[in-house]
Design an enzyme around this catalytic site. Sequence first.
Site, short mmCIF file in Angstrom:
data_model
loop_
_atom_site.label_atom_id
_atom_site.label_comp_id
_atom_site.label_asym_id
_atom_site.label_seq_id
_atom_site.Cartn_x
_atom_site.Cartn_y
_atom_site.Cartn_z
N LEU A 133 0.84 -1.20 0.00
CA LEU A 133 0.00 0.00 0.00
C LEU A 133 0.88 1.25 0.00
O LEU A 133 0.72 2.14 -0.84
CB LEU A 133 -0.92 -0.01 1.24
CG LEU A 133 -1.83 1.20 1.40
CD1 LEU A 133 -2.85 1.27 0.26
CD2 LEU A 133 -2.55 1.17 2.75
N LEU A 241 -5.79 -3.45 7.01
CA LEU A 241 -4.89 -2.86 8.01
C LEU A 241 -5.48 -2.96 9.41
O LEU A 241 -4.78 -3.17 10.40
CB LEU A 241 -4.60 -1.40 7.68
CG LEU A 241 -3.73 -1.17 6.46
CD1 LEU A 241 -3.56 0.32 6.20
CD2 LEU A 241 -2.36 -1.81 6.61
N ARG A 245 -3.65 -4.33 12.67
CA ARG A 245 -3.50 -3.47 13.86
C ARG A 245 -4.01 -4.17 15.10
O ARG A 245 -3.46 -4.01 16.19
CB ARG A 245 -4.32 -2.18 13.67
CG ARG A 245 -3.70 -1.22 12.73
CD ARG A 245 -4.66 -0.13 12.36
NE ARG A 245 -4.06 0.67 11.30
CZ ARG A 245 -4.75 1.38 10.44
NH1 ARG A 245 -6.07 1.42 10.50
NH2 ARG A 245 -4.13 2.08 9.52
N GLY A 341 21.38 -0.75 32.70
CA GLY A 341 22.60 0.05 32.57
C GLY A 341 23.29 -0.21 31.24
O GLY A 341 22.63 -0.38 30.21
N GLU A 365 1.40 0.53 10.15
CA GLU A 365 -0.04 0.27 10.37
C GLU A 365 -0.71 1.51 10.98
O GLU A 365 -1.58 1.38 11.84
CB GLU A 365 -0.25 -0.92 11.31
CG GLU A 365 0.55 -2.15 10.99
CD GLU A 365 -0.04 -2.96 9.87
OE1 GLU A 365 -1.14 -2.60 9.40
OE2 GLU A 365 0.61 -3.92 9.44
C1 LIG Z 1 9.79 -1.74 8.79
C2 LIG Z 1 8.53 -1.26 8.14
C3 LIG Z 1 7.67 -2.19 7.57
C4 LIG Z 1 6.52 -1.75 6.88
N1 LIG Z 1 5.71 -2.67 6.25
C5 LIG Z 1 4.72 -2.22 5.41
C6 LIG Z 1 3.98 -3.14 4.58
O1 LIG Z 1 4.15 -4.36 4.65
N2 LIG Z 1 3.07 -2.63 3.68
C7 LIG Z 1 2.83 -1.28 3.57
O2 LIG Z 1 2.02 -0.91 2.73
N3 LIG Z 1 3.50 -0.39 4.36
C8 LIG Z 1 4.43 -0.82 5.26
N4 LIG Z 1 5.14 0.08 6.05
C9 LIG Z 1 4.90 1.51 5.87
C10 LIG Z 1 4.26 2.19 7.06
O3 LIG Z 1 2.91 1.85 7.15
C11 LIG Z 1 4.51 3.70 6.90
O4 LIG Z 1 5.88 3.93 7.21
C12 LIG Z 1 3.61 4.54 7.78
O5 LIG Z 1 2.29 4.51 7.32
C13 LIG Z 1 4.07 6.02 7.84
O6 LIG Z 1 4.31 6.53 6.58
P1 LIG Z 1 5.68 7.31 6.28
O7 LIG Z 1 6.80 6.45 6.75
O8 LIG Z 1 5.65 7.67 4.85
O9 LIG Z 1 5.64 8.57 7.20
P2 LIG Z 1 4.87 9.93 6.90
O10 LIG Z 1 3.45 9.66 6.52
O11 LIG Z 1 5.69 10.78 6.00
O12 LIG Z 1 4.84 10.58 8.36
C14 LIG Z 1 5.99 11.17 8.98
C15 LIG Z 1 5.55 11.80 10.30
O13 LIG Z 1 4.57 12.81 10.05
C16 LIG Z 1 3.39 12.53 10.79
N5 LIG Z 1 2.21 12.94 10.04
C17 LIG Z 1 1.88 12.65 8.76
N6 LIG Z 1 0.71 13.19 8.43
C18 LIG Z 1 0.28 13.83 9.54
C19 LIG Z 1 -0.90 14.59 9.85
N7 LIG Z 1 -1.87 14.77 8.97
N8 LIG Z 1 -1.01 15.10 11.09
C20 LIG Z 1 -0.04 14.89 12.03
N9 LIG Z 1 1.08 14.21 11.79
C21 LIG Z 1 1.23 13.68 10.57
C22 LIG Z 1 3.42 11.04 11.02
O14 LIG Z 1 2.62 10.65 12.10
C23 LIG Z 1 4.90 10.80 11.25
O15 LIG Z 1 5.22 11.12 12.57
C24 LIG Z 1 6.23 -0.36 6.81
C25 LIG Z 1 7.09 0.56 7.45
C26 LIG Z 1 8.22 0.12 8.11
C27 LIG Z 1 9.12 1.13 8.75
#
Ligand SMILES: Cc1cc2nc3c(=O)[nH]c(=O)nc-3n(C[C@H](O)[C@H](O)[C@H](O)COP(=O)(O)OP(=O)(O)OC[C@H]3O[C@@H](n4cnc5c(N)ncnc54)[C@H](O)[C@@H]3O)c2cc1C
Length: 387
Positions: A133, A241, A245, A341, A365
């Site tokens: 996704l 999702l 979750r 520690g 998620e």
């Molecule tokens: C190890 C790992 C495994 C994963 N596995 C999968 C998978 O199998 N399939 C899949 O589809 N995805 C997967 N993901 C993706 C994961 O779901 C996303 O990383 C997550 O949804 C956040 O997106 P982003 O990293 O682009 O952060 P961003 O969306 O860029 O967010 C960055 C920061 O900004 C904040 N933020 C963003 N929008 C807002 C808002 N409107 N208001 C306030 N704060 C906001 C967020 O909370 C966060 O703190 C995985 C991620 C990791 C790290």
Amino acid sequence: MTTDLDFLDLDRLLSEEERLIRDTTRGFVTDKVLPEIAGWFERGHFPRELAKELGELGLLGMHLEGYGCAGTNAVSYGLAALELEAGDSGVRSMVSVQGSLSMYSIHRFGSDEQRAEWLPRLAAGELVGCFGLTEPDAGSDPASMRTTARRDGPDWVLDGTKMWITNGNVADVATVWARTDEGIRGFLVPTGTPGFTARPVGRKLSLRASDTAELVLDGVRLPGTARLPGGNGLGAALKCLNEARFGIVFGALGAARECLETALEYAGTRTQFGRPLAGFQLTQRKLADMTLELGKGMLLALHLGRLKDAGTLTPEQVSVGKLNSTREALAIARECRTILGGSGITLDYPVLRHALNLETVLTYEGTAEMHTLVVGQALTGLAAFRG
Ligand SMILES: Cc1cc2nc3c(=O)[nH]c(=O)nc-3n(C[C@H](O)[C@H](O)[C@H](O)COP(=O)(O)OP(=O)(O)OC[C@H]3O[C@@H](n4cnc5c(N)ncnc54)[C@H](O)[C@@H]3O)c2cc1C
């Protein structure tokens, strides 16, 4: 809860079958995960070979009915997630993605043919599934995805990039969400299809025993039957999702429990100033506060599990659980690290590994911030995360 740390005697809230599933999973983690996990984490190794054993135990897609799935209740699924994550969040992630994202998407939104083709082998762990996704520029806001699927005669042609995809490098089938003329739709992509490539995401400091990939879809041509007939709109992806979750609500508490057990044991044996660390009031306060949070988190998880089994659990309630469990588990892991520690920063103990993993669990998620805003929206009627 383990008997040792089951301070509130929550064990009595479980049925015999639930206890059996929990204990079986715990036995598996003790035998197969704990002896190896520090090495896997250090080397960044994903233990693909565990899939078959997880399948034999009935842990893959365990809350789904038919097609070789165990068909357990939601609480049992949660307890299994908790025990797996007491081993490592990476192992639980493999199981969550396989069961709640890949298999659930096929089970809920697939055709009879798609279910029959993929689910039995995914349940057995012969095949691995992933769920695409997130994109490089579409994380918390998946509606802004750029991956497209266009009709070409009877076929579909997919183009785009998916990022951070768990199991992506080893998967046999990917559930991929893409934009079409009619809106967002789900597709089943056999990973051997020409134009599909997966690349490992390197330099990870978290979830190192989990496989994480970037998926590139470059003119991936699929037959018309590859579309998930019920996978219509972003809401369908979000339903998947929500399943995953729910597993995290329980799972993160397993990591916390393992950290707390480790810290308790360490504090009882490590001596400074002539007495065990456990004898210092400041240490006892930490241990007591963490026991409170773990117990409250377990009560909440069990309550949400019972609501899910009753069929009334709402996505907003899952947000409450995911936010609470991940936030508190991470706080517990960090606090336990202080009790150990300097020893706490090594892989000789599980606490910093869990803390590092939980940074991801807090983020994927749906980030903690997004779940906070989901609860805020439910309370106020105002969606603060939309522009
Ligand atoms: C190890 C790992 C495994 C994963 N596995 C999968 C998978 O199998 N399939 C899949 O589809 N995805 C997967 N993901 C993706 C994961 O779901 C996303 O990383 C997550 O949804 C956040 O997106 P982003 O990293 O682009 O952060 P961003 O969306 O860029 O967010 C960055 C920061 O900004 C904040 N933020 C963003 N929008 C807002 C808002 N409107 N208001 C306030 N704060 C906001 C967020 O909370 C966060 O703190 C995985 C991620 C990791 C790290």
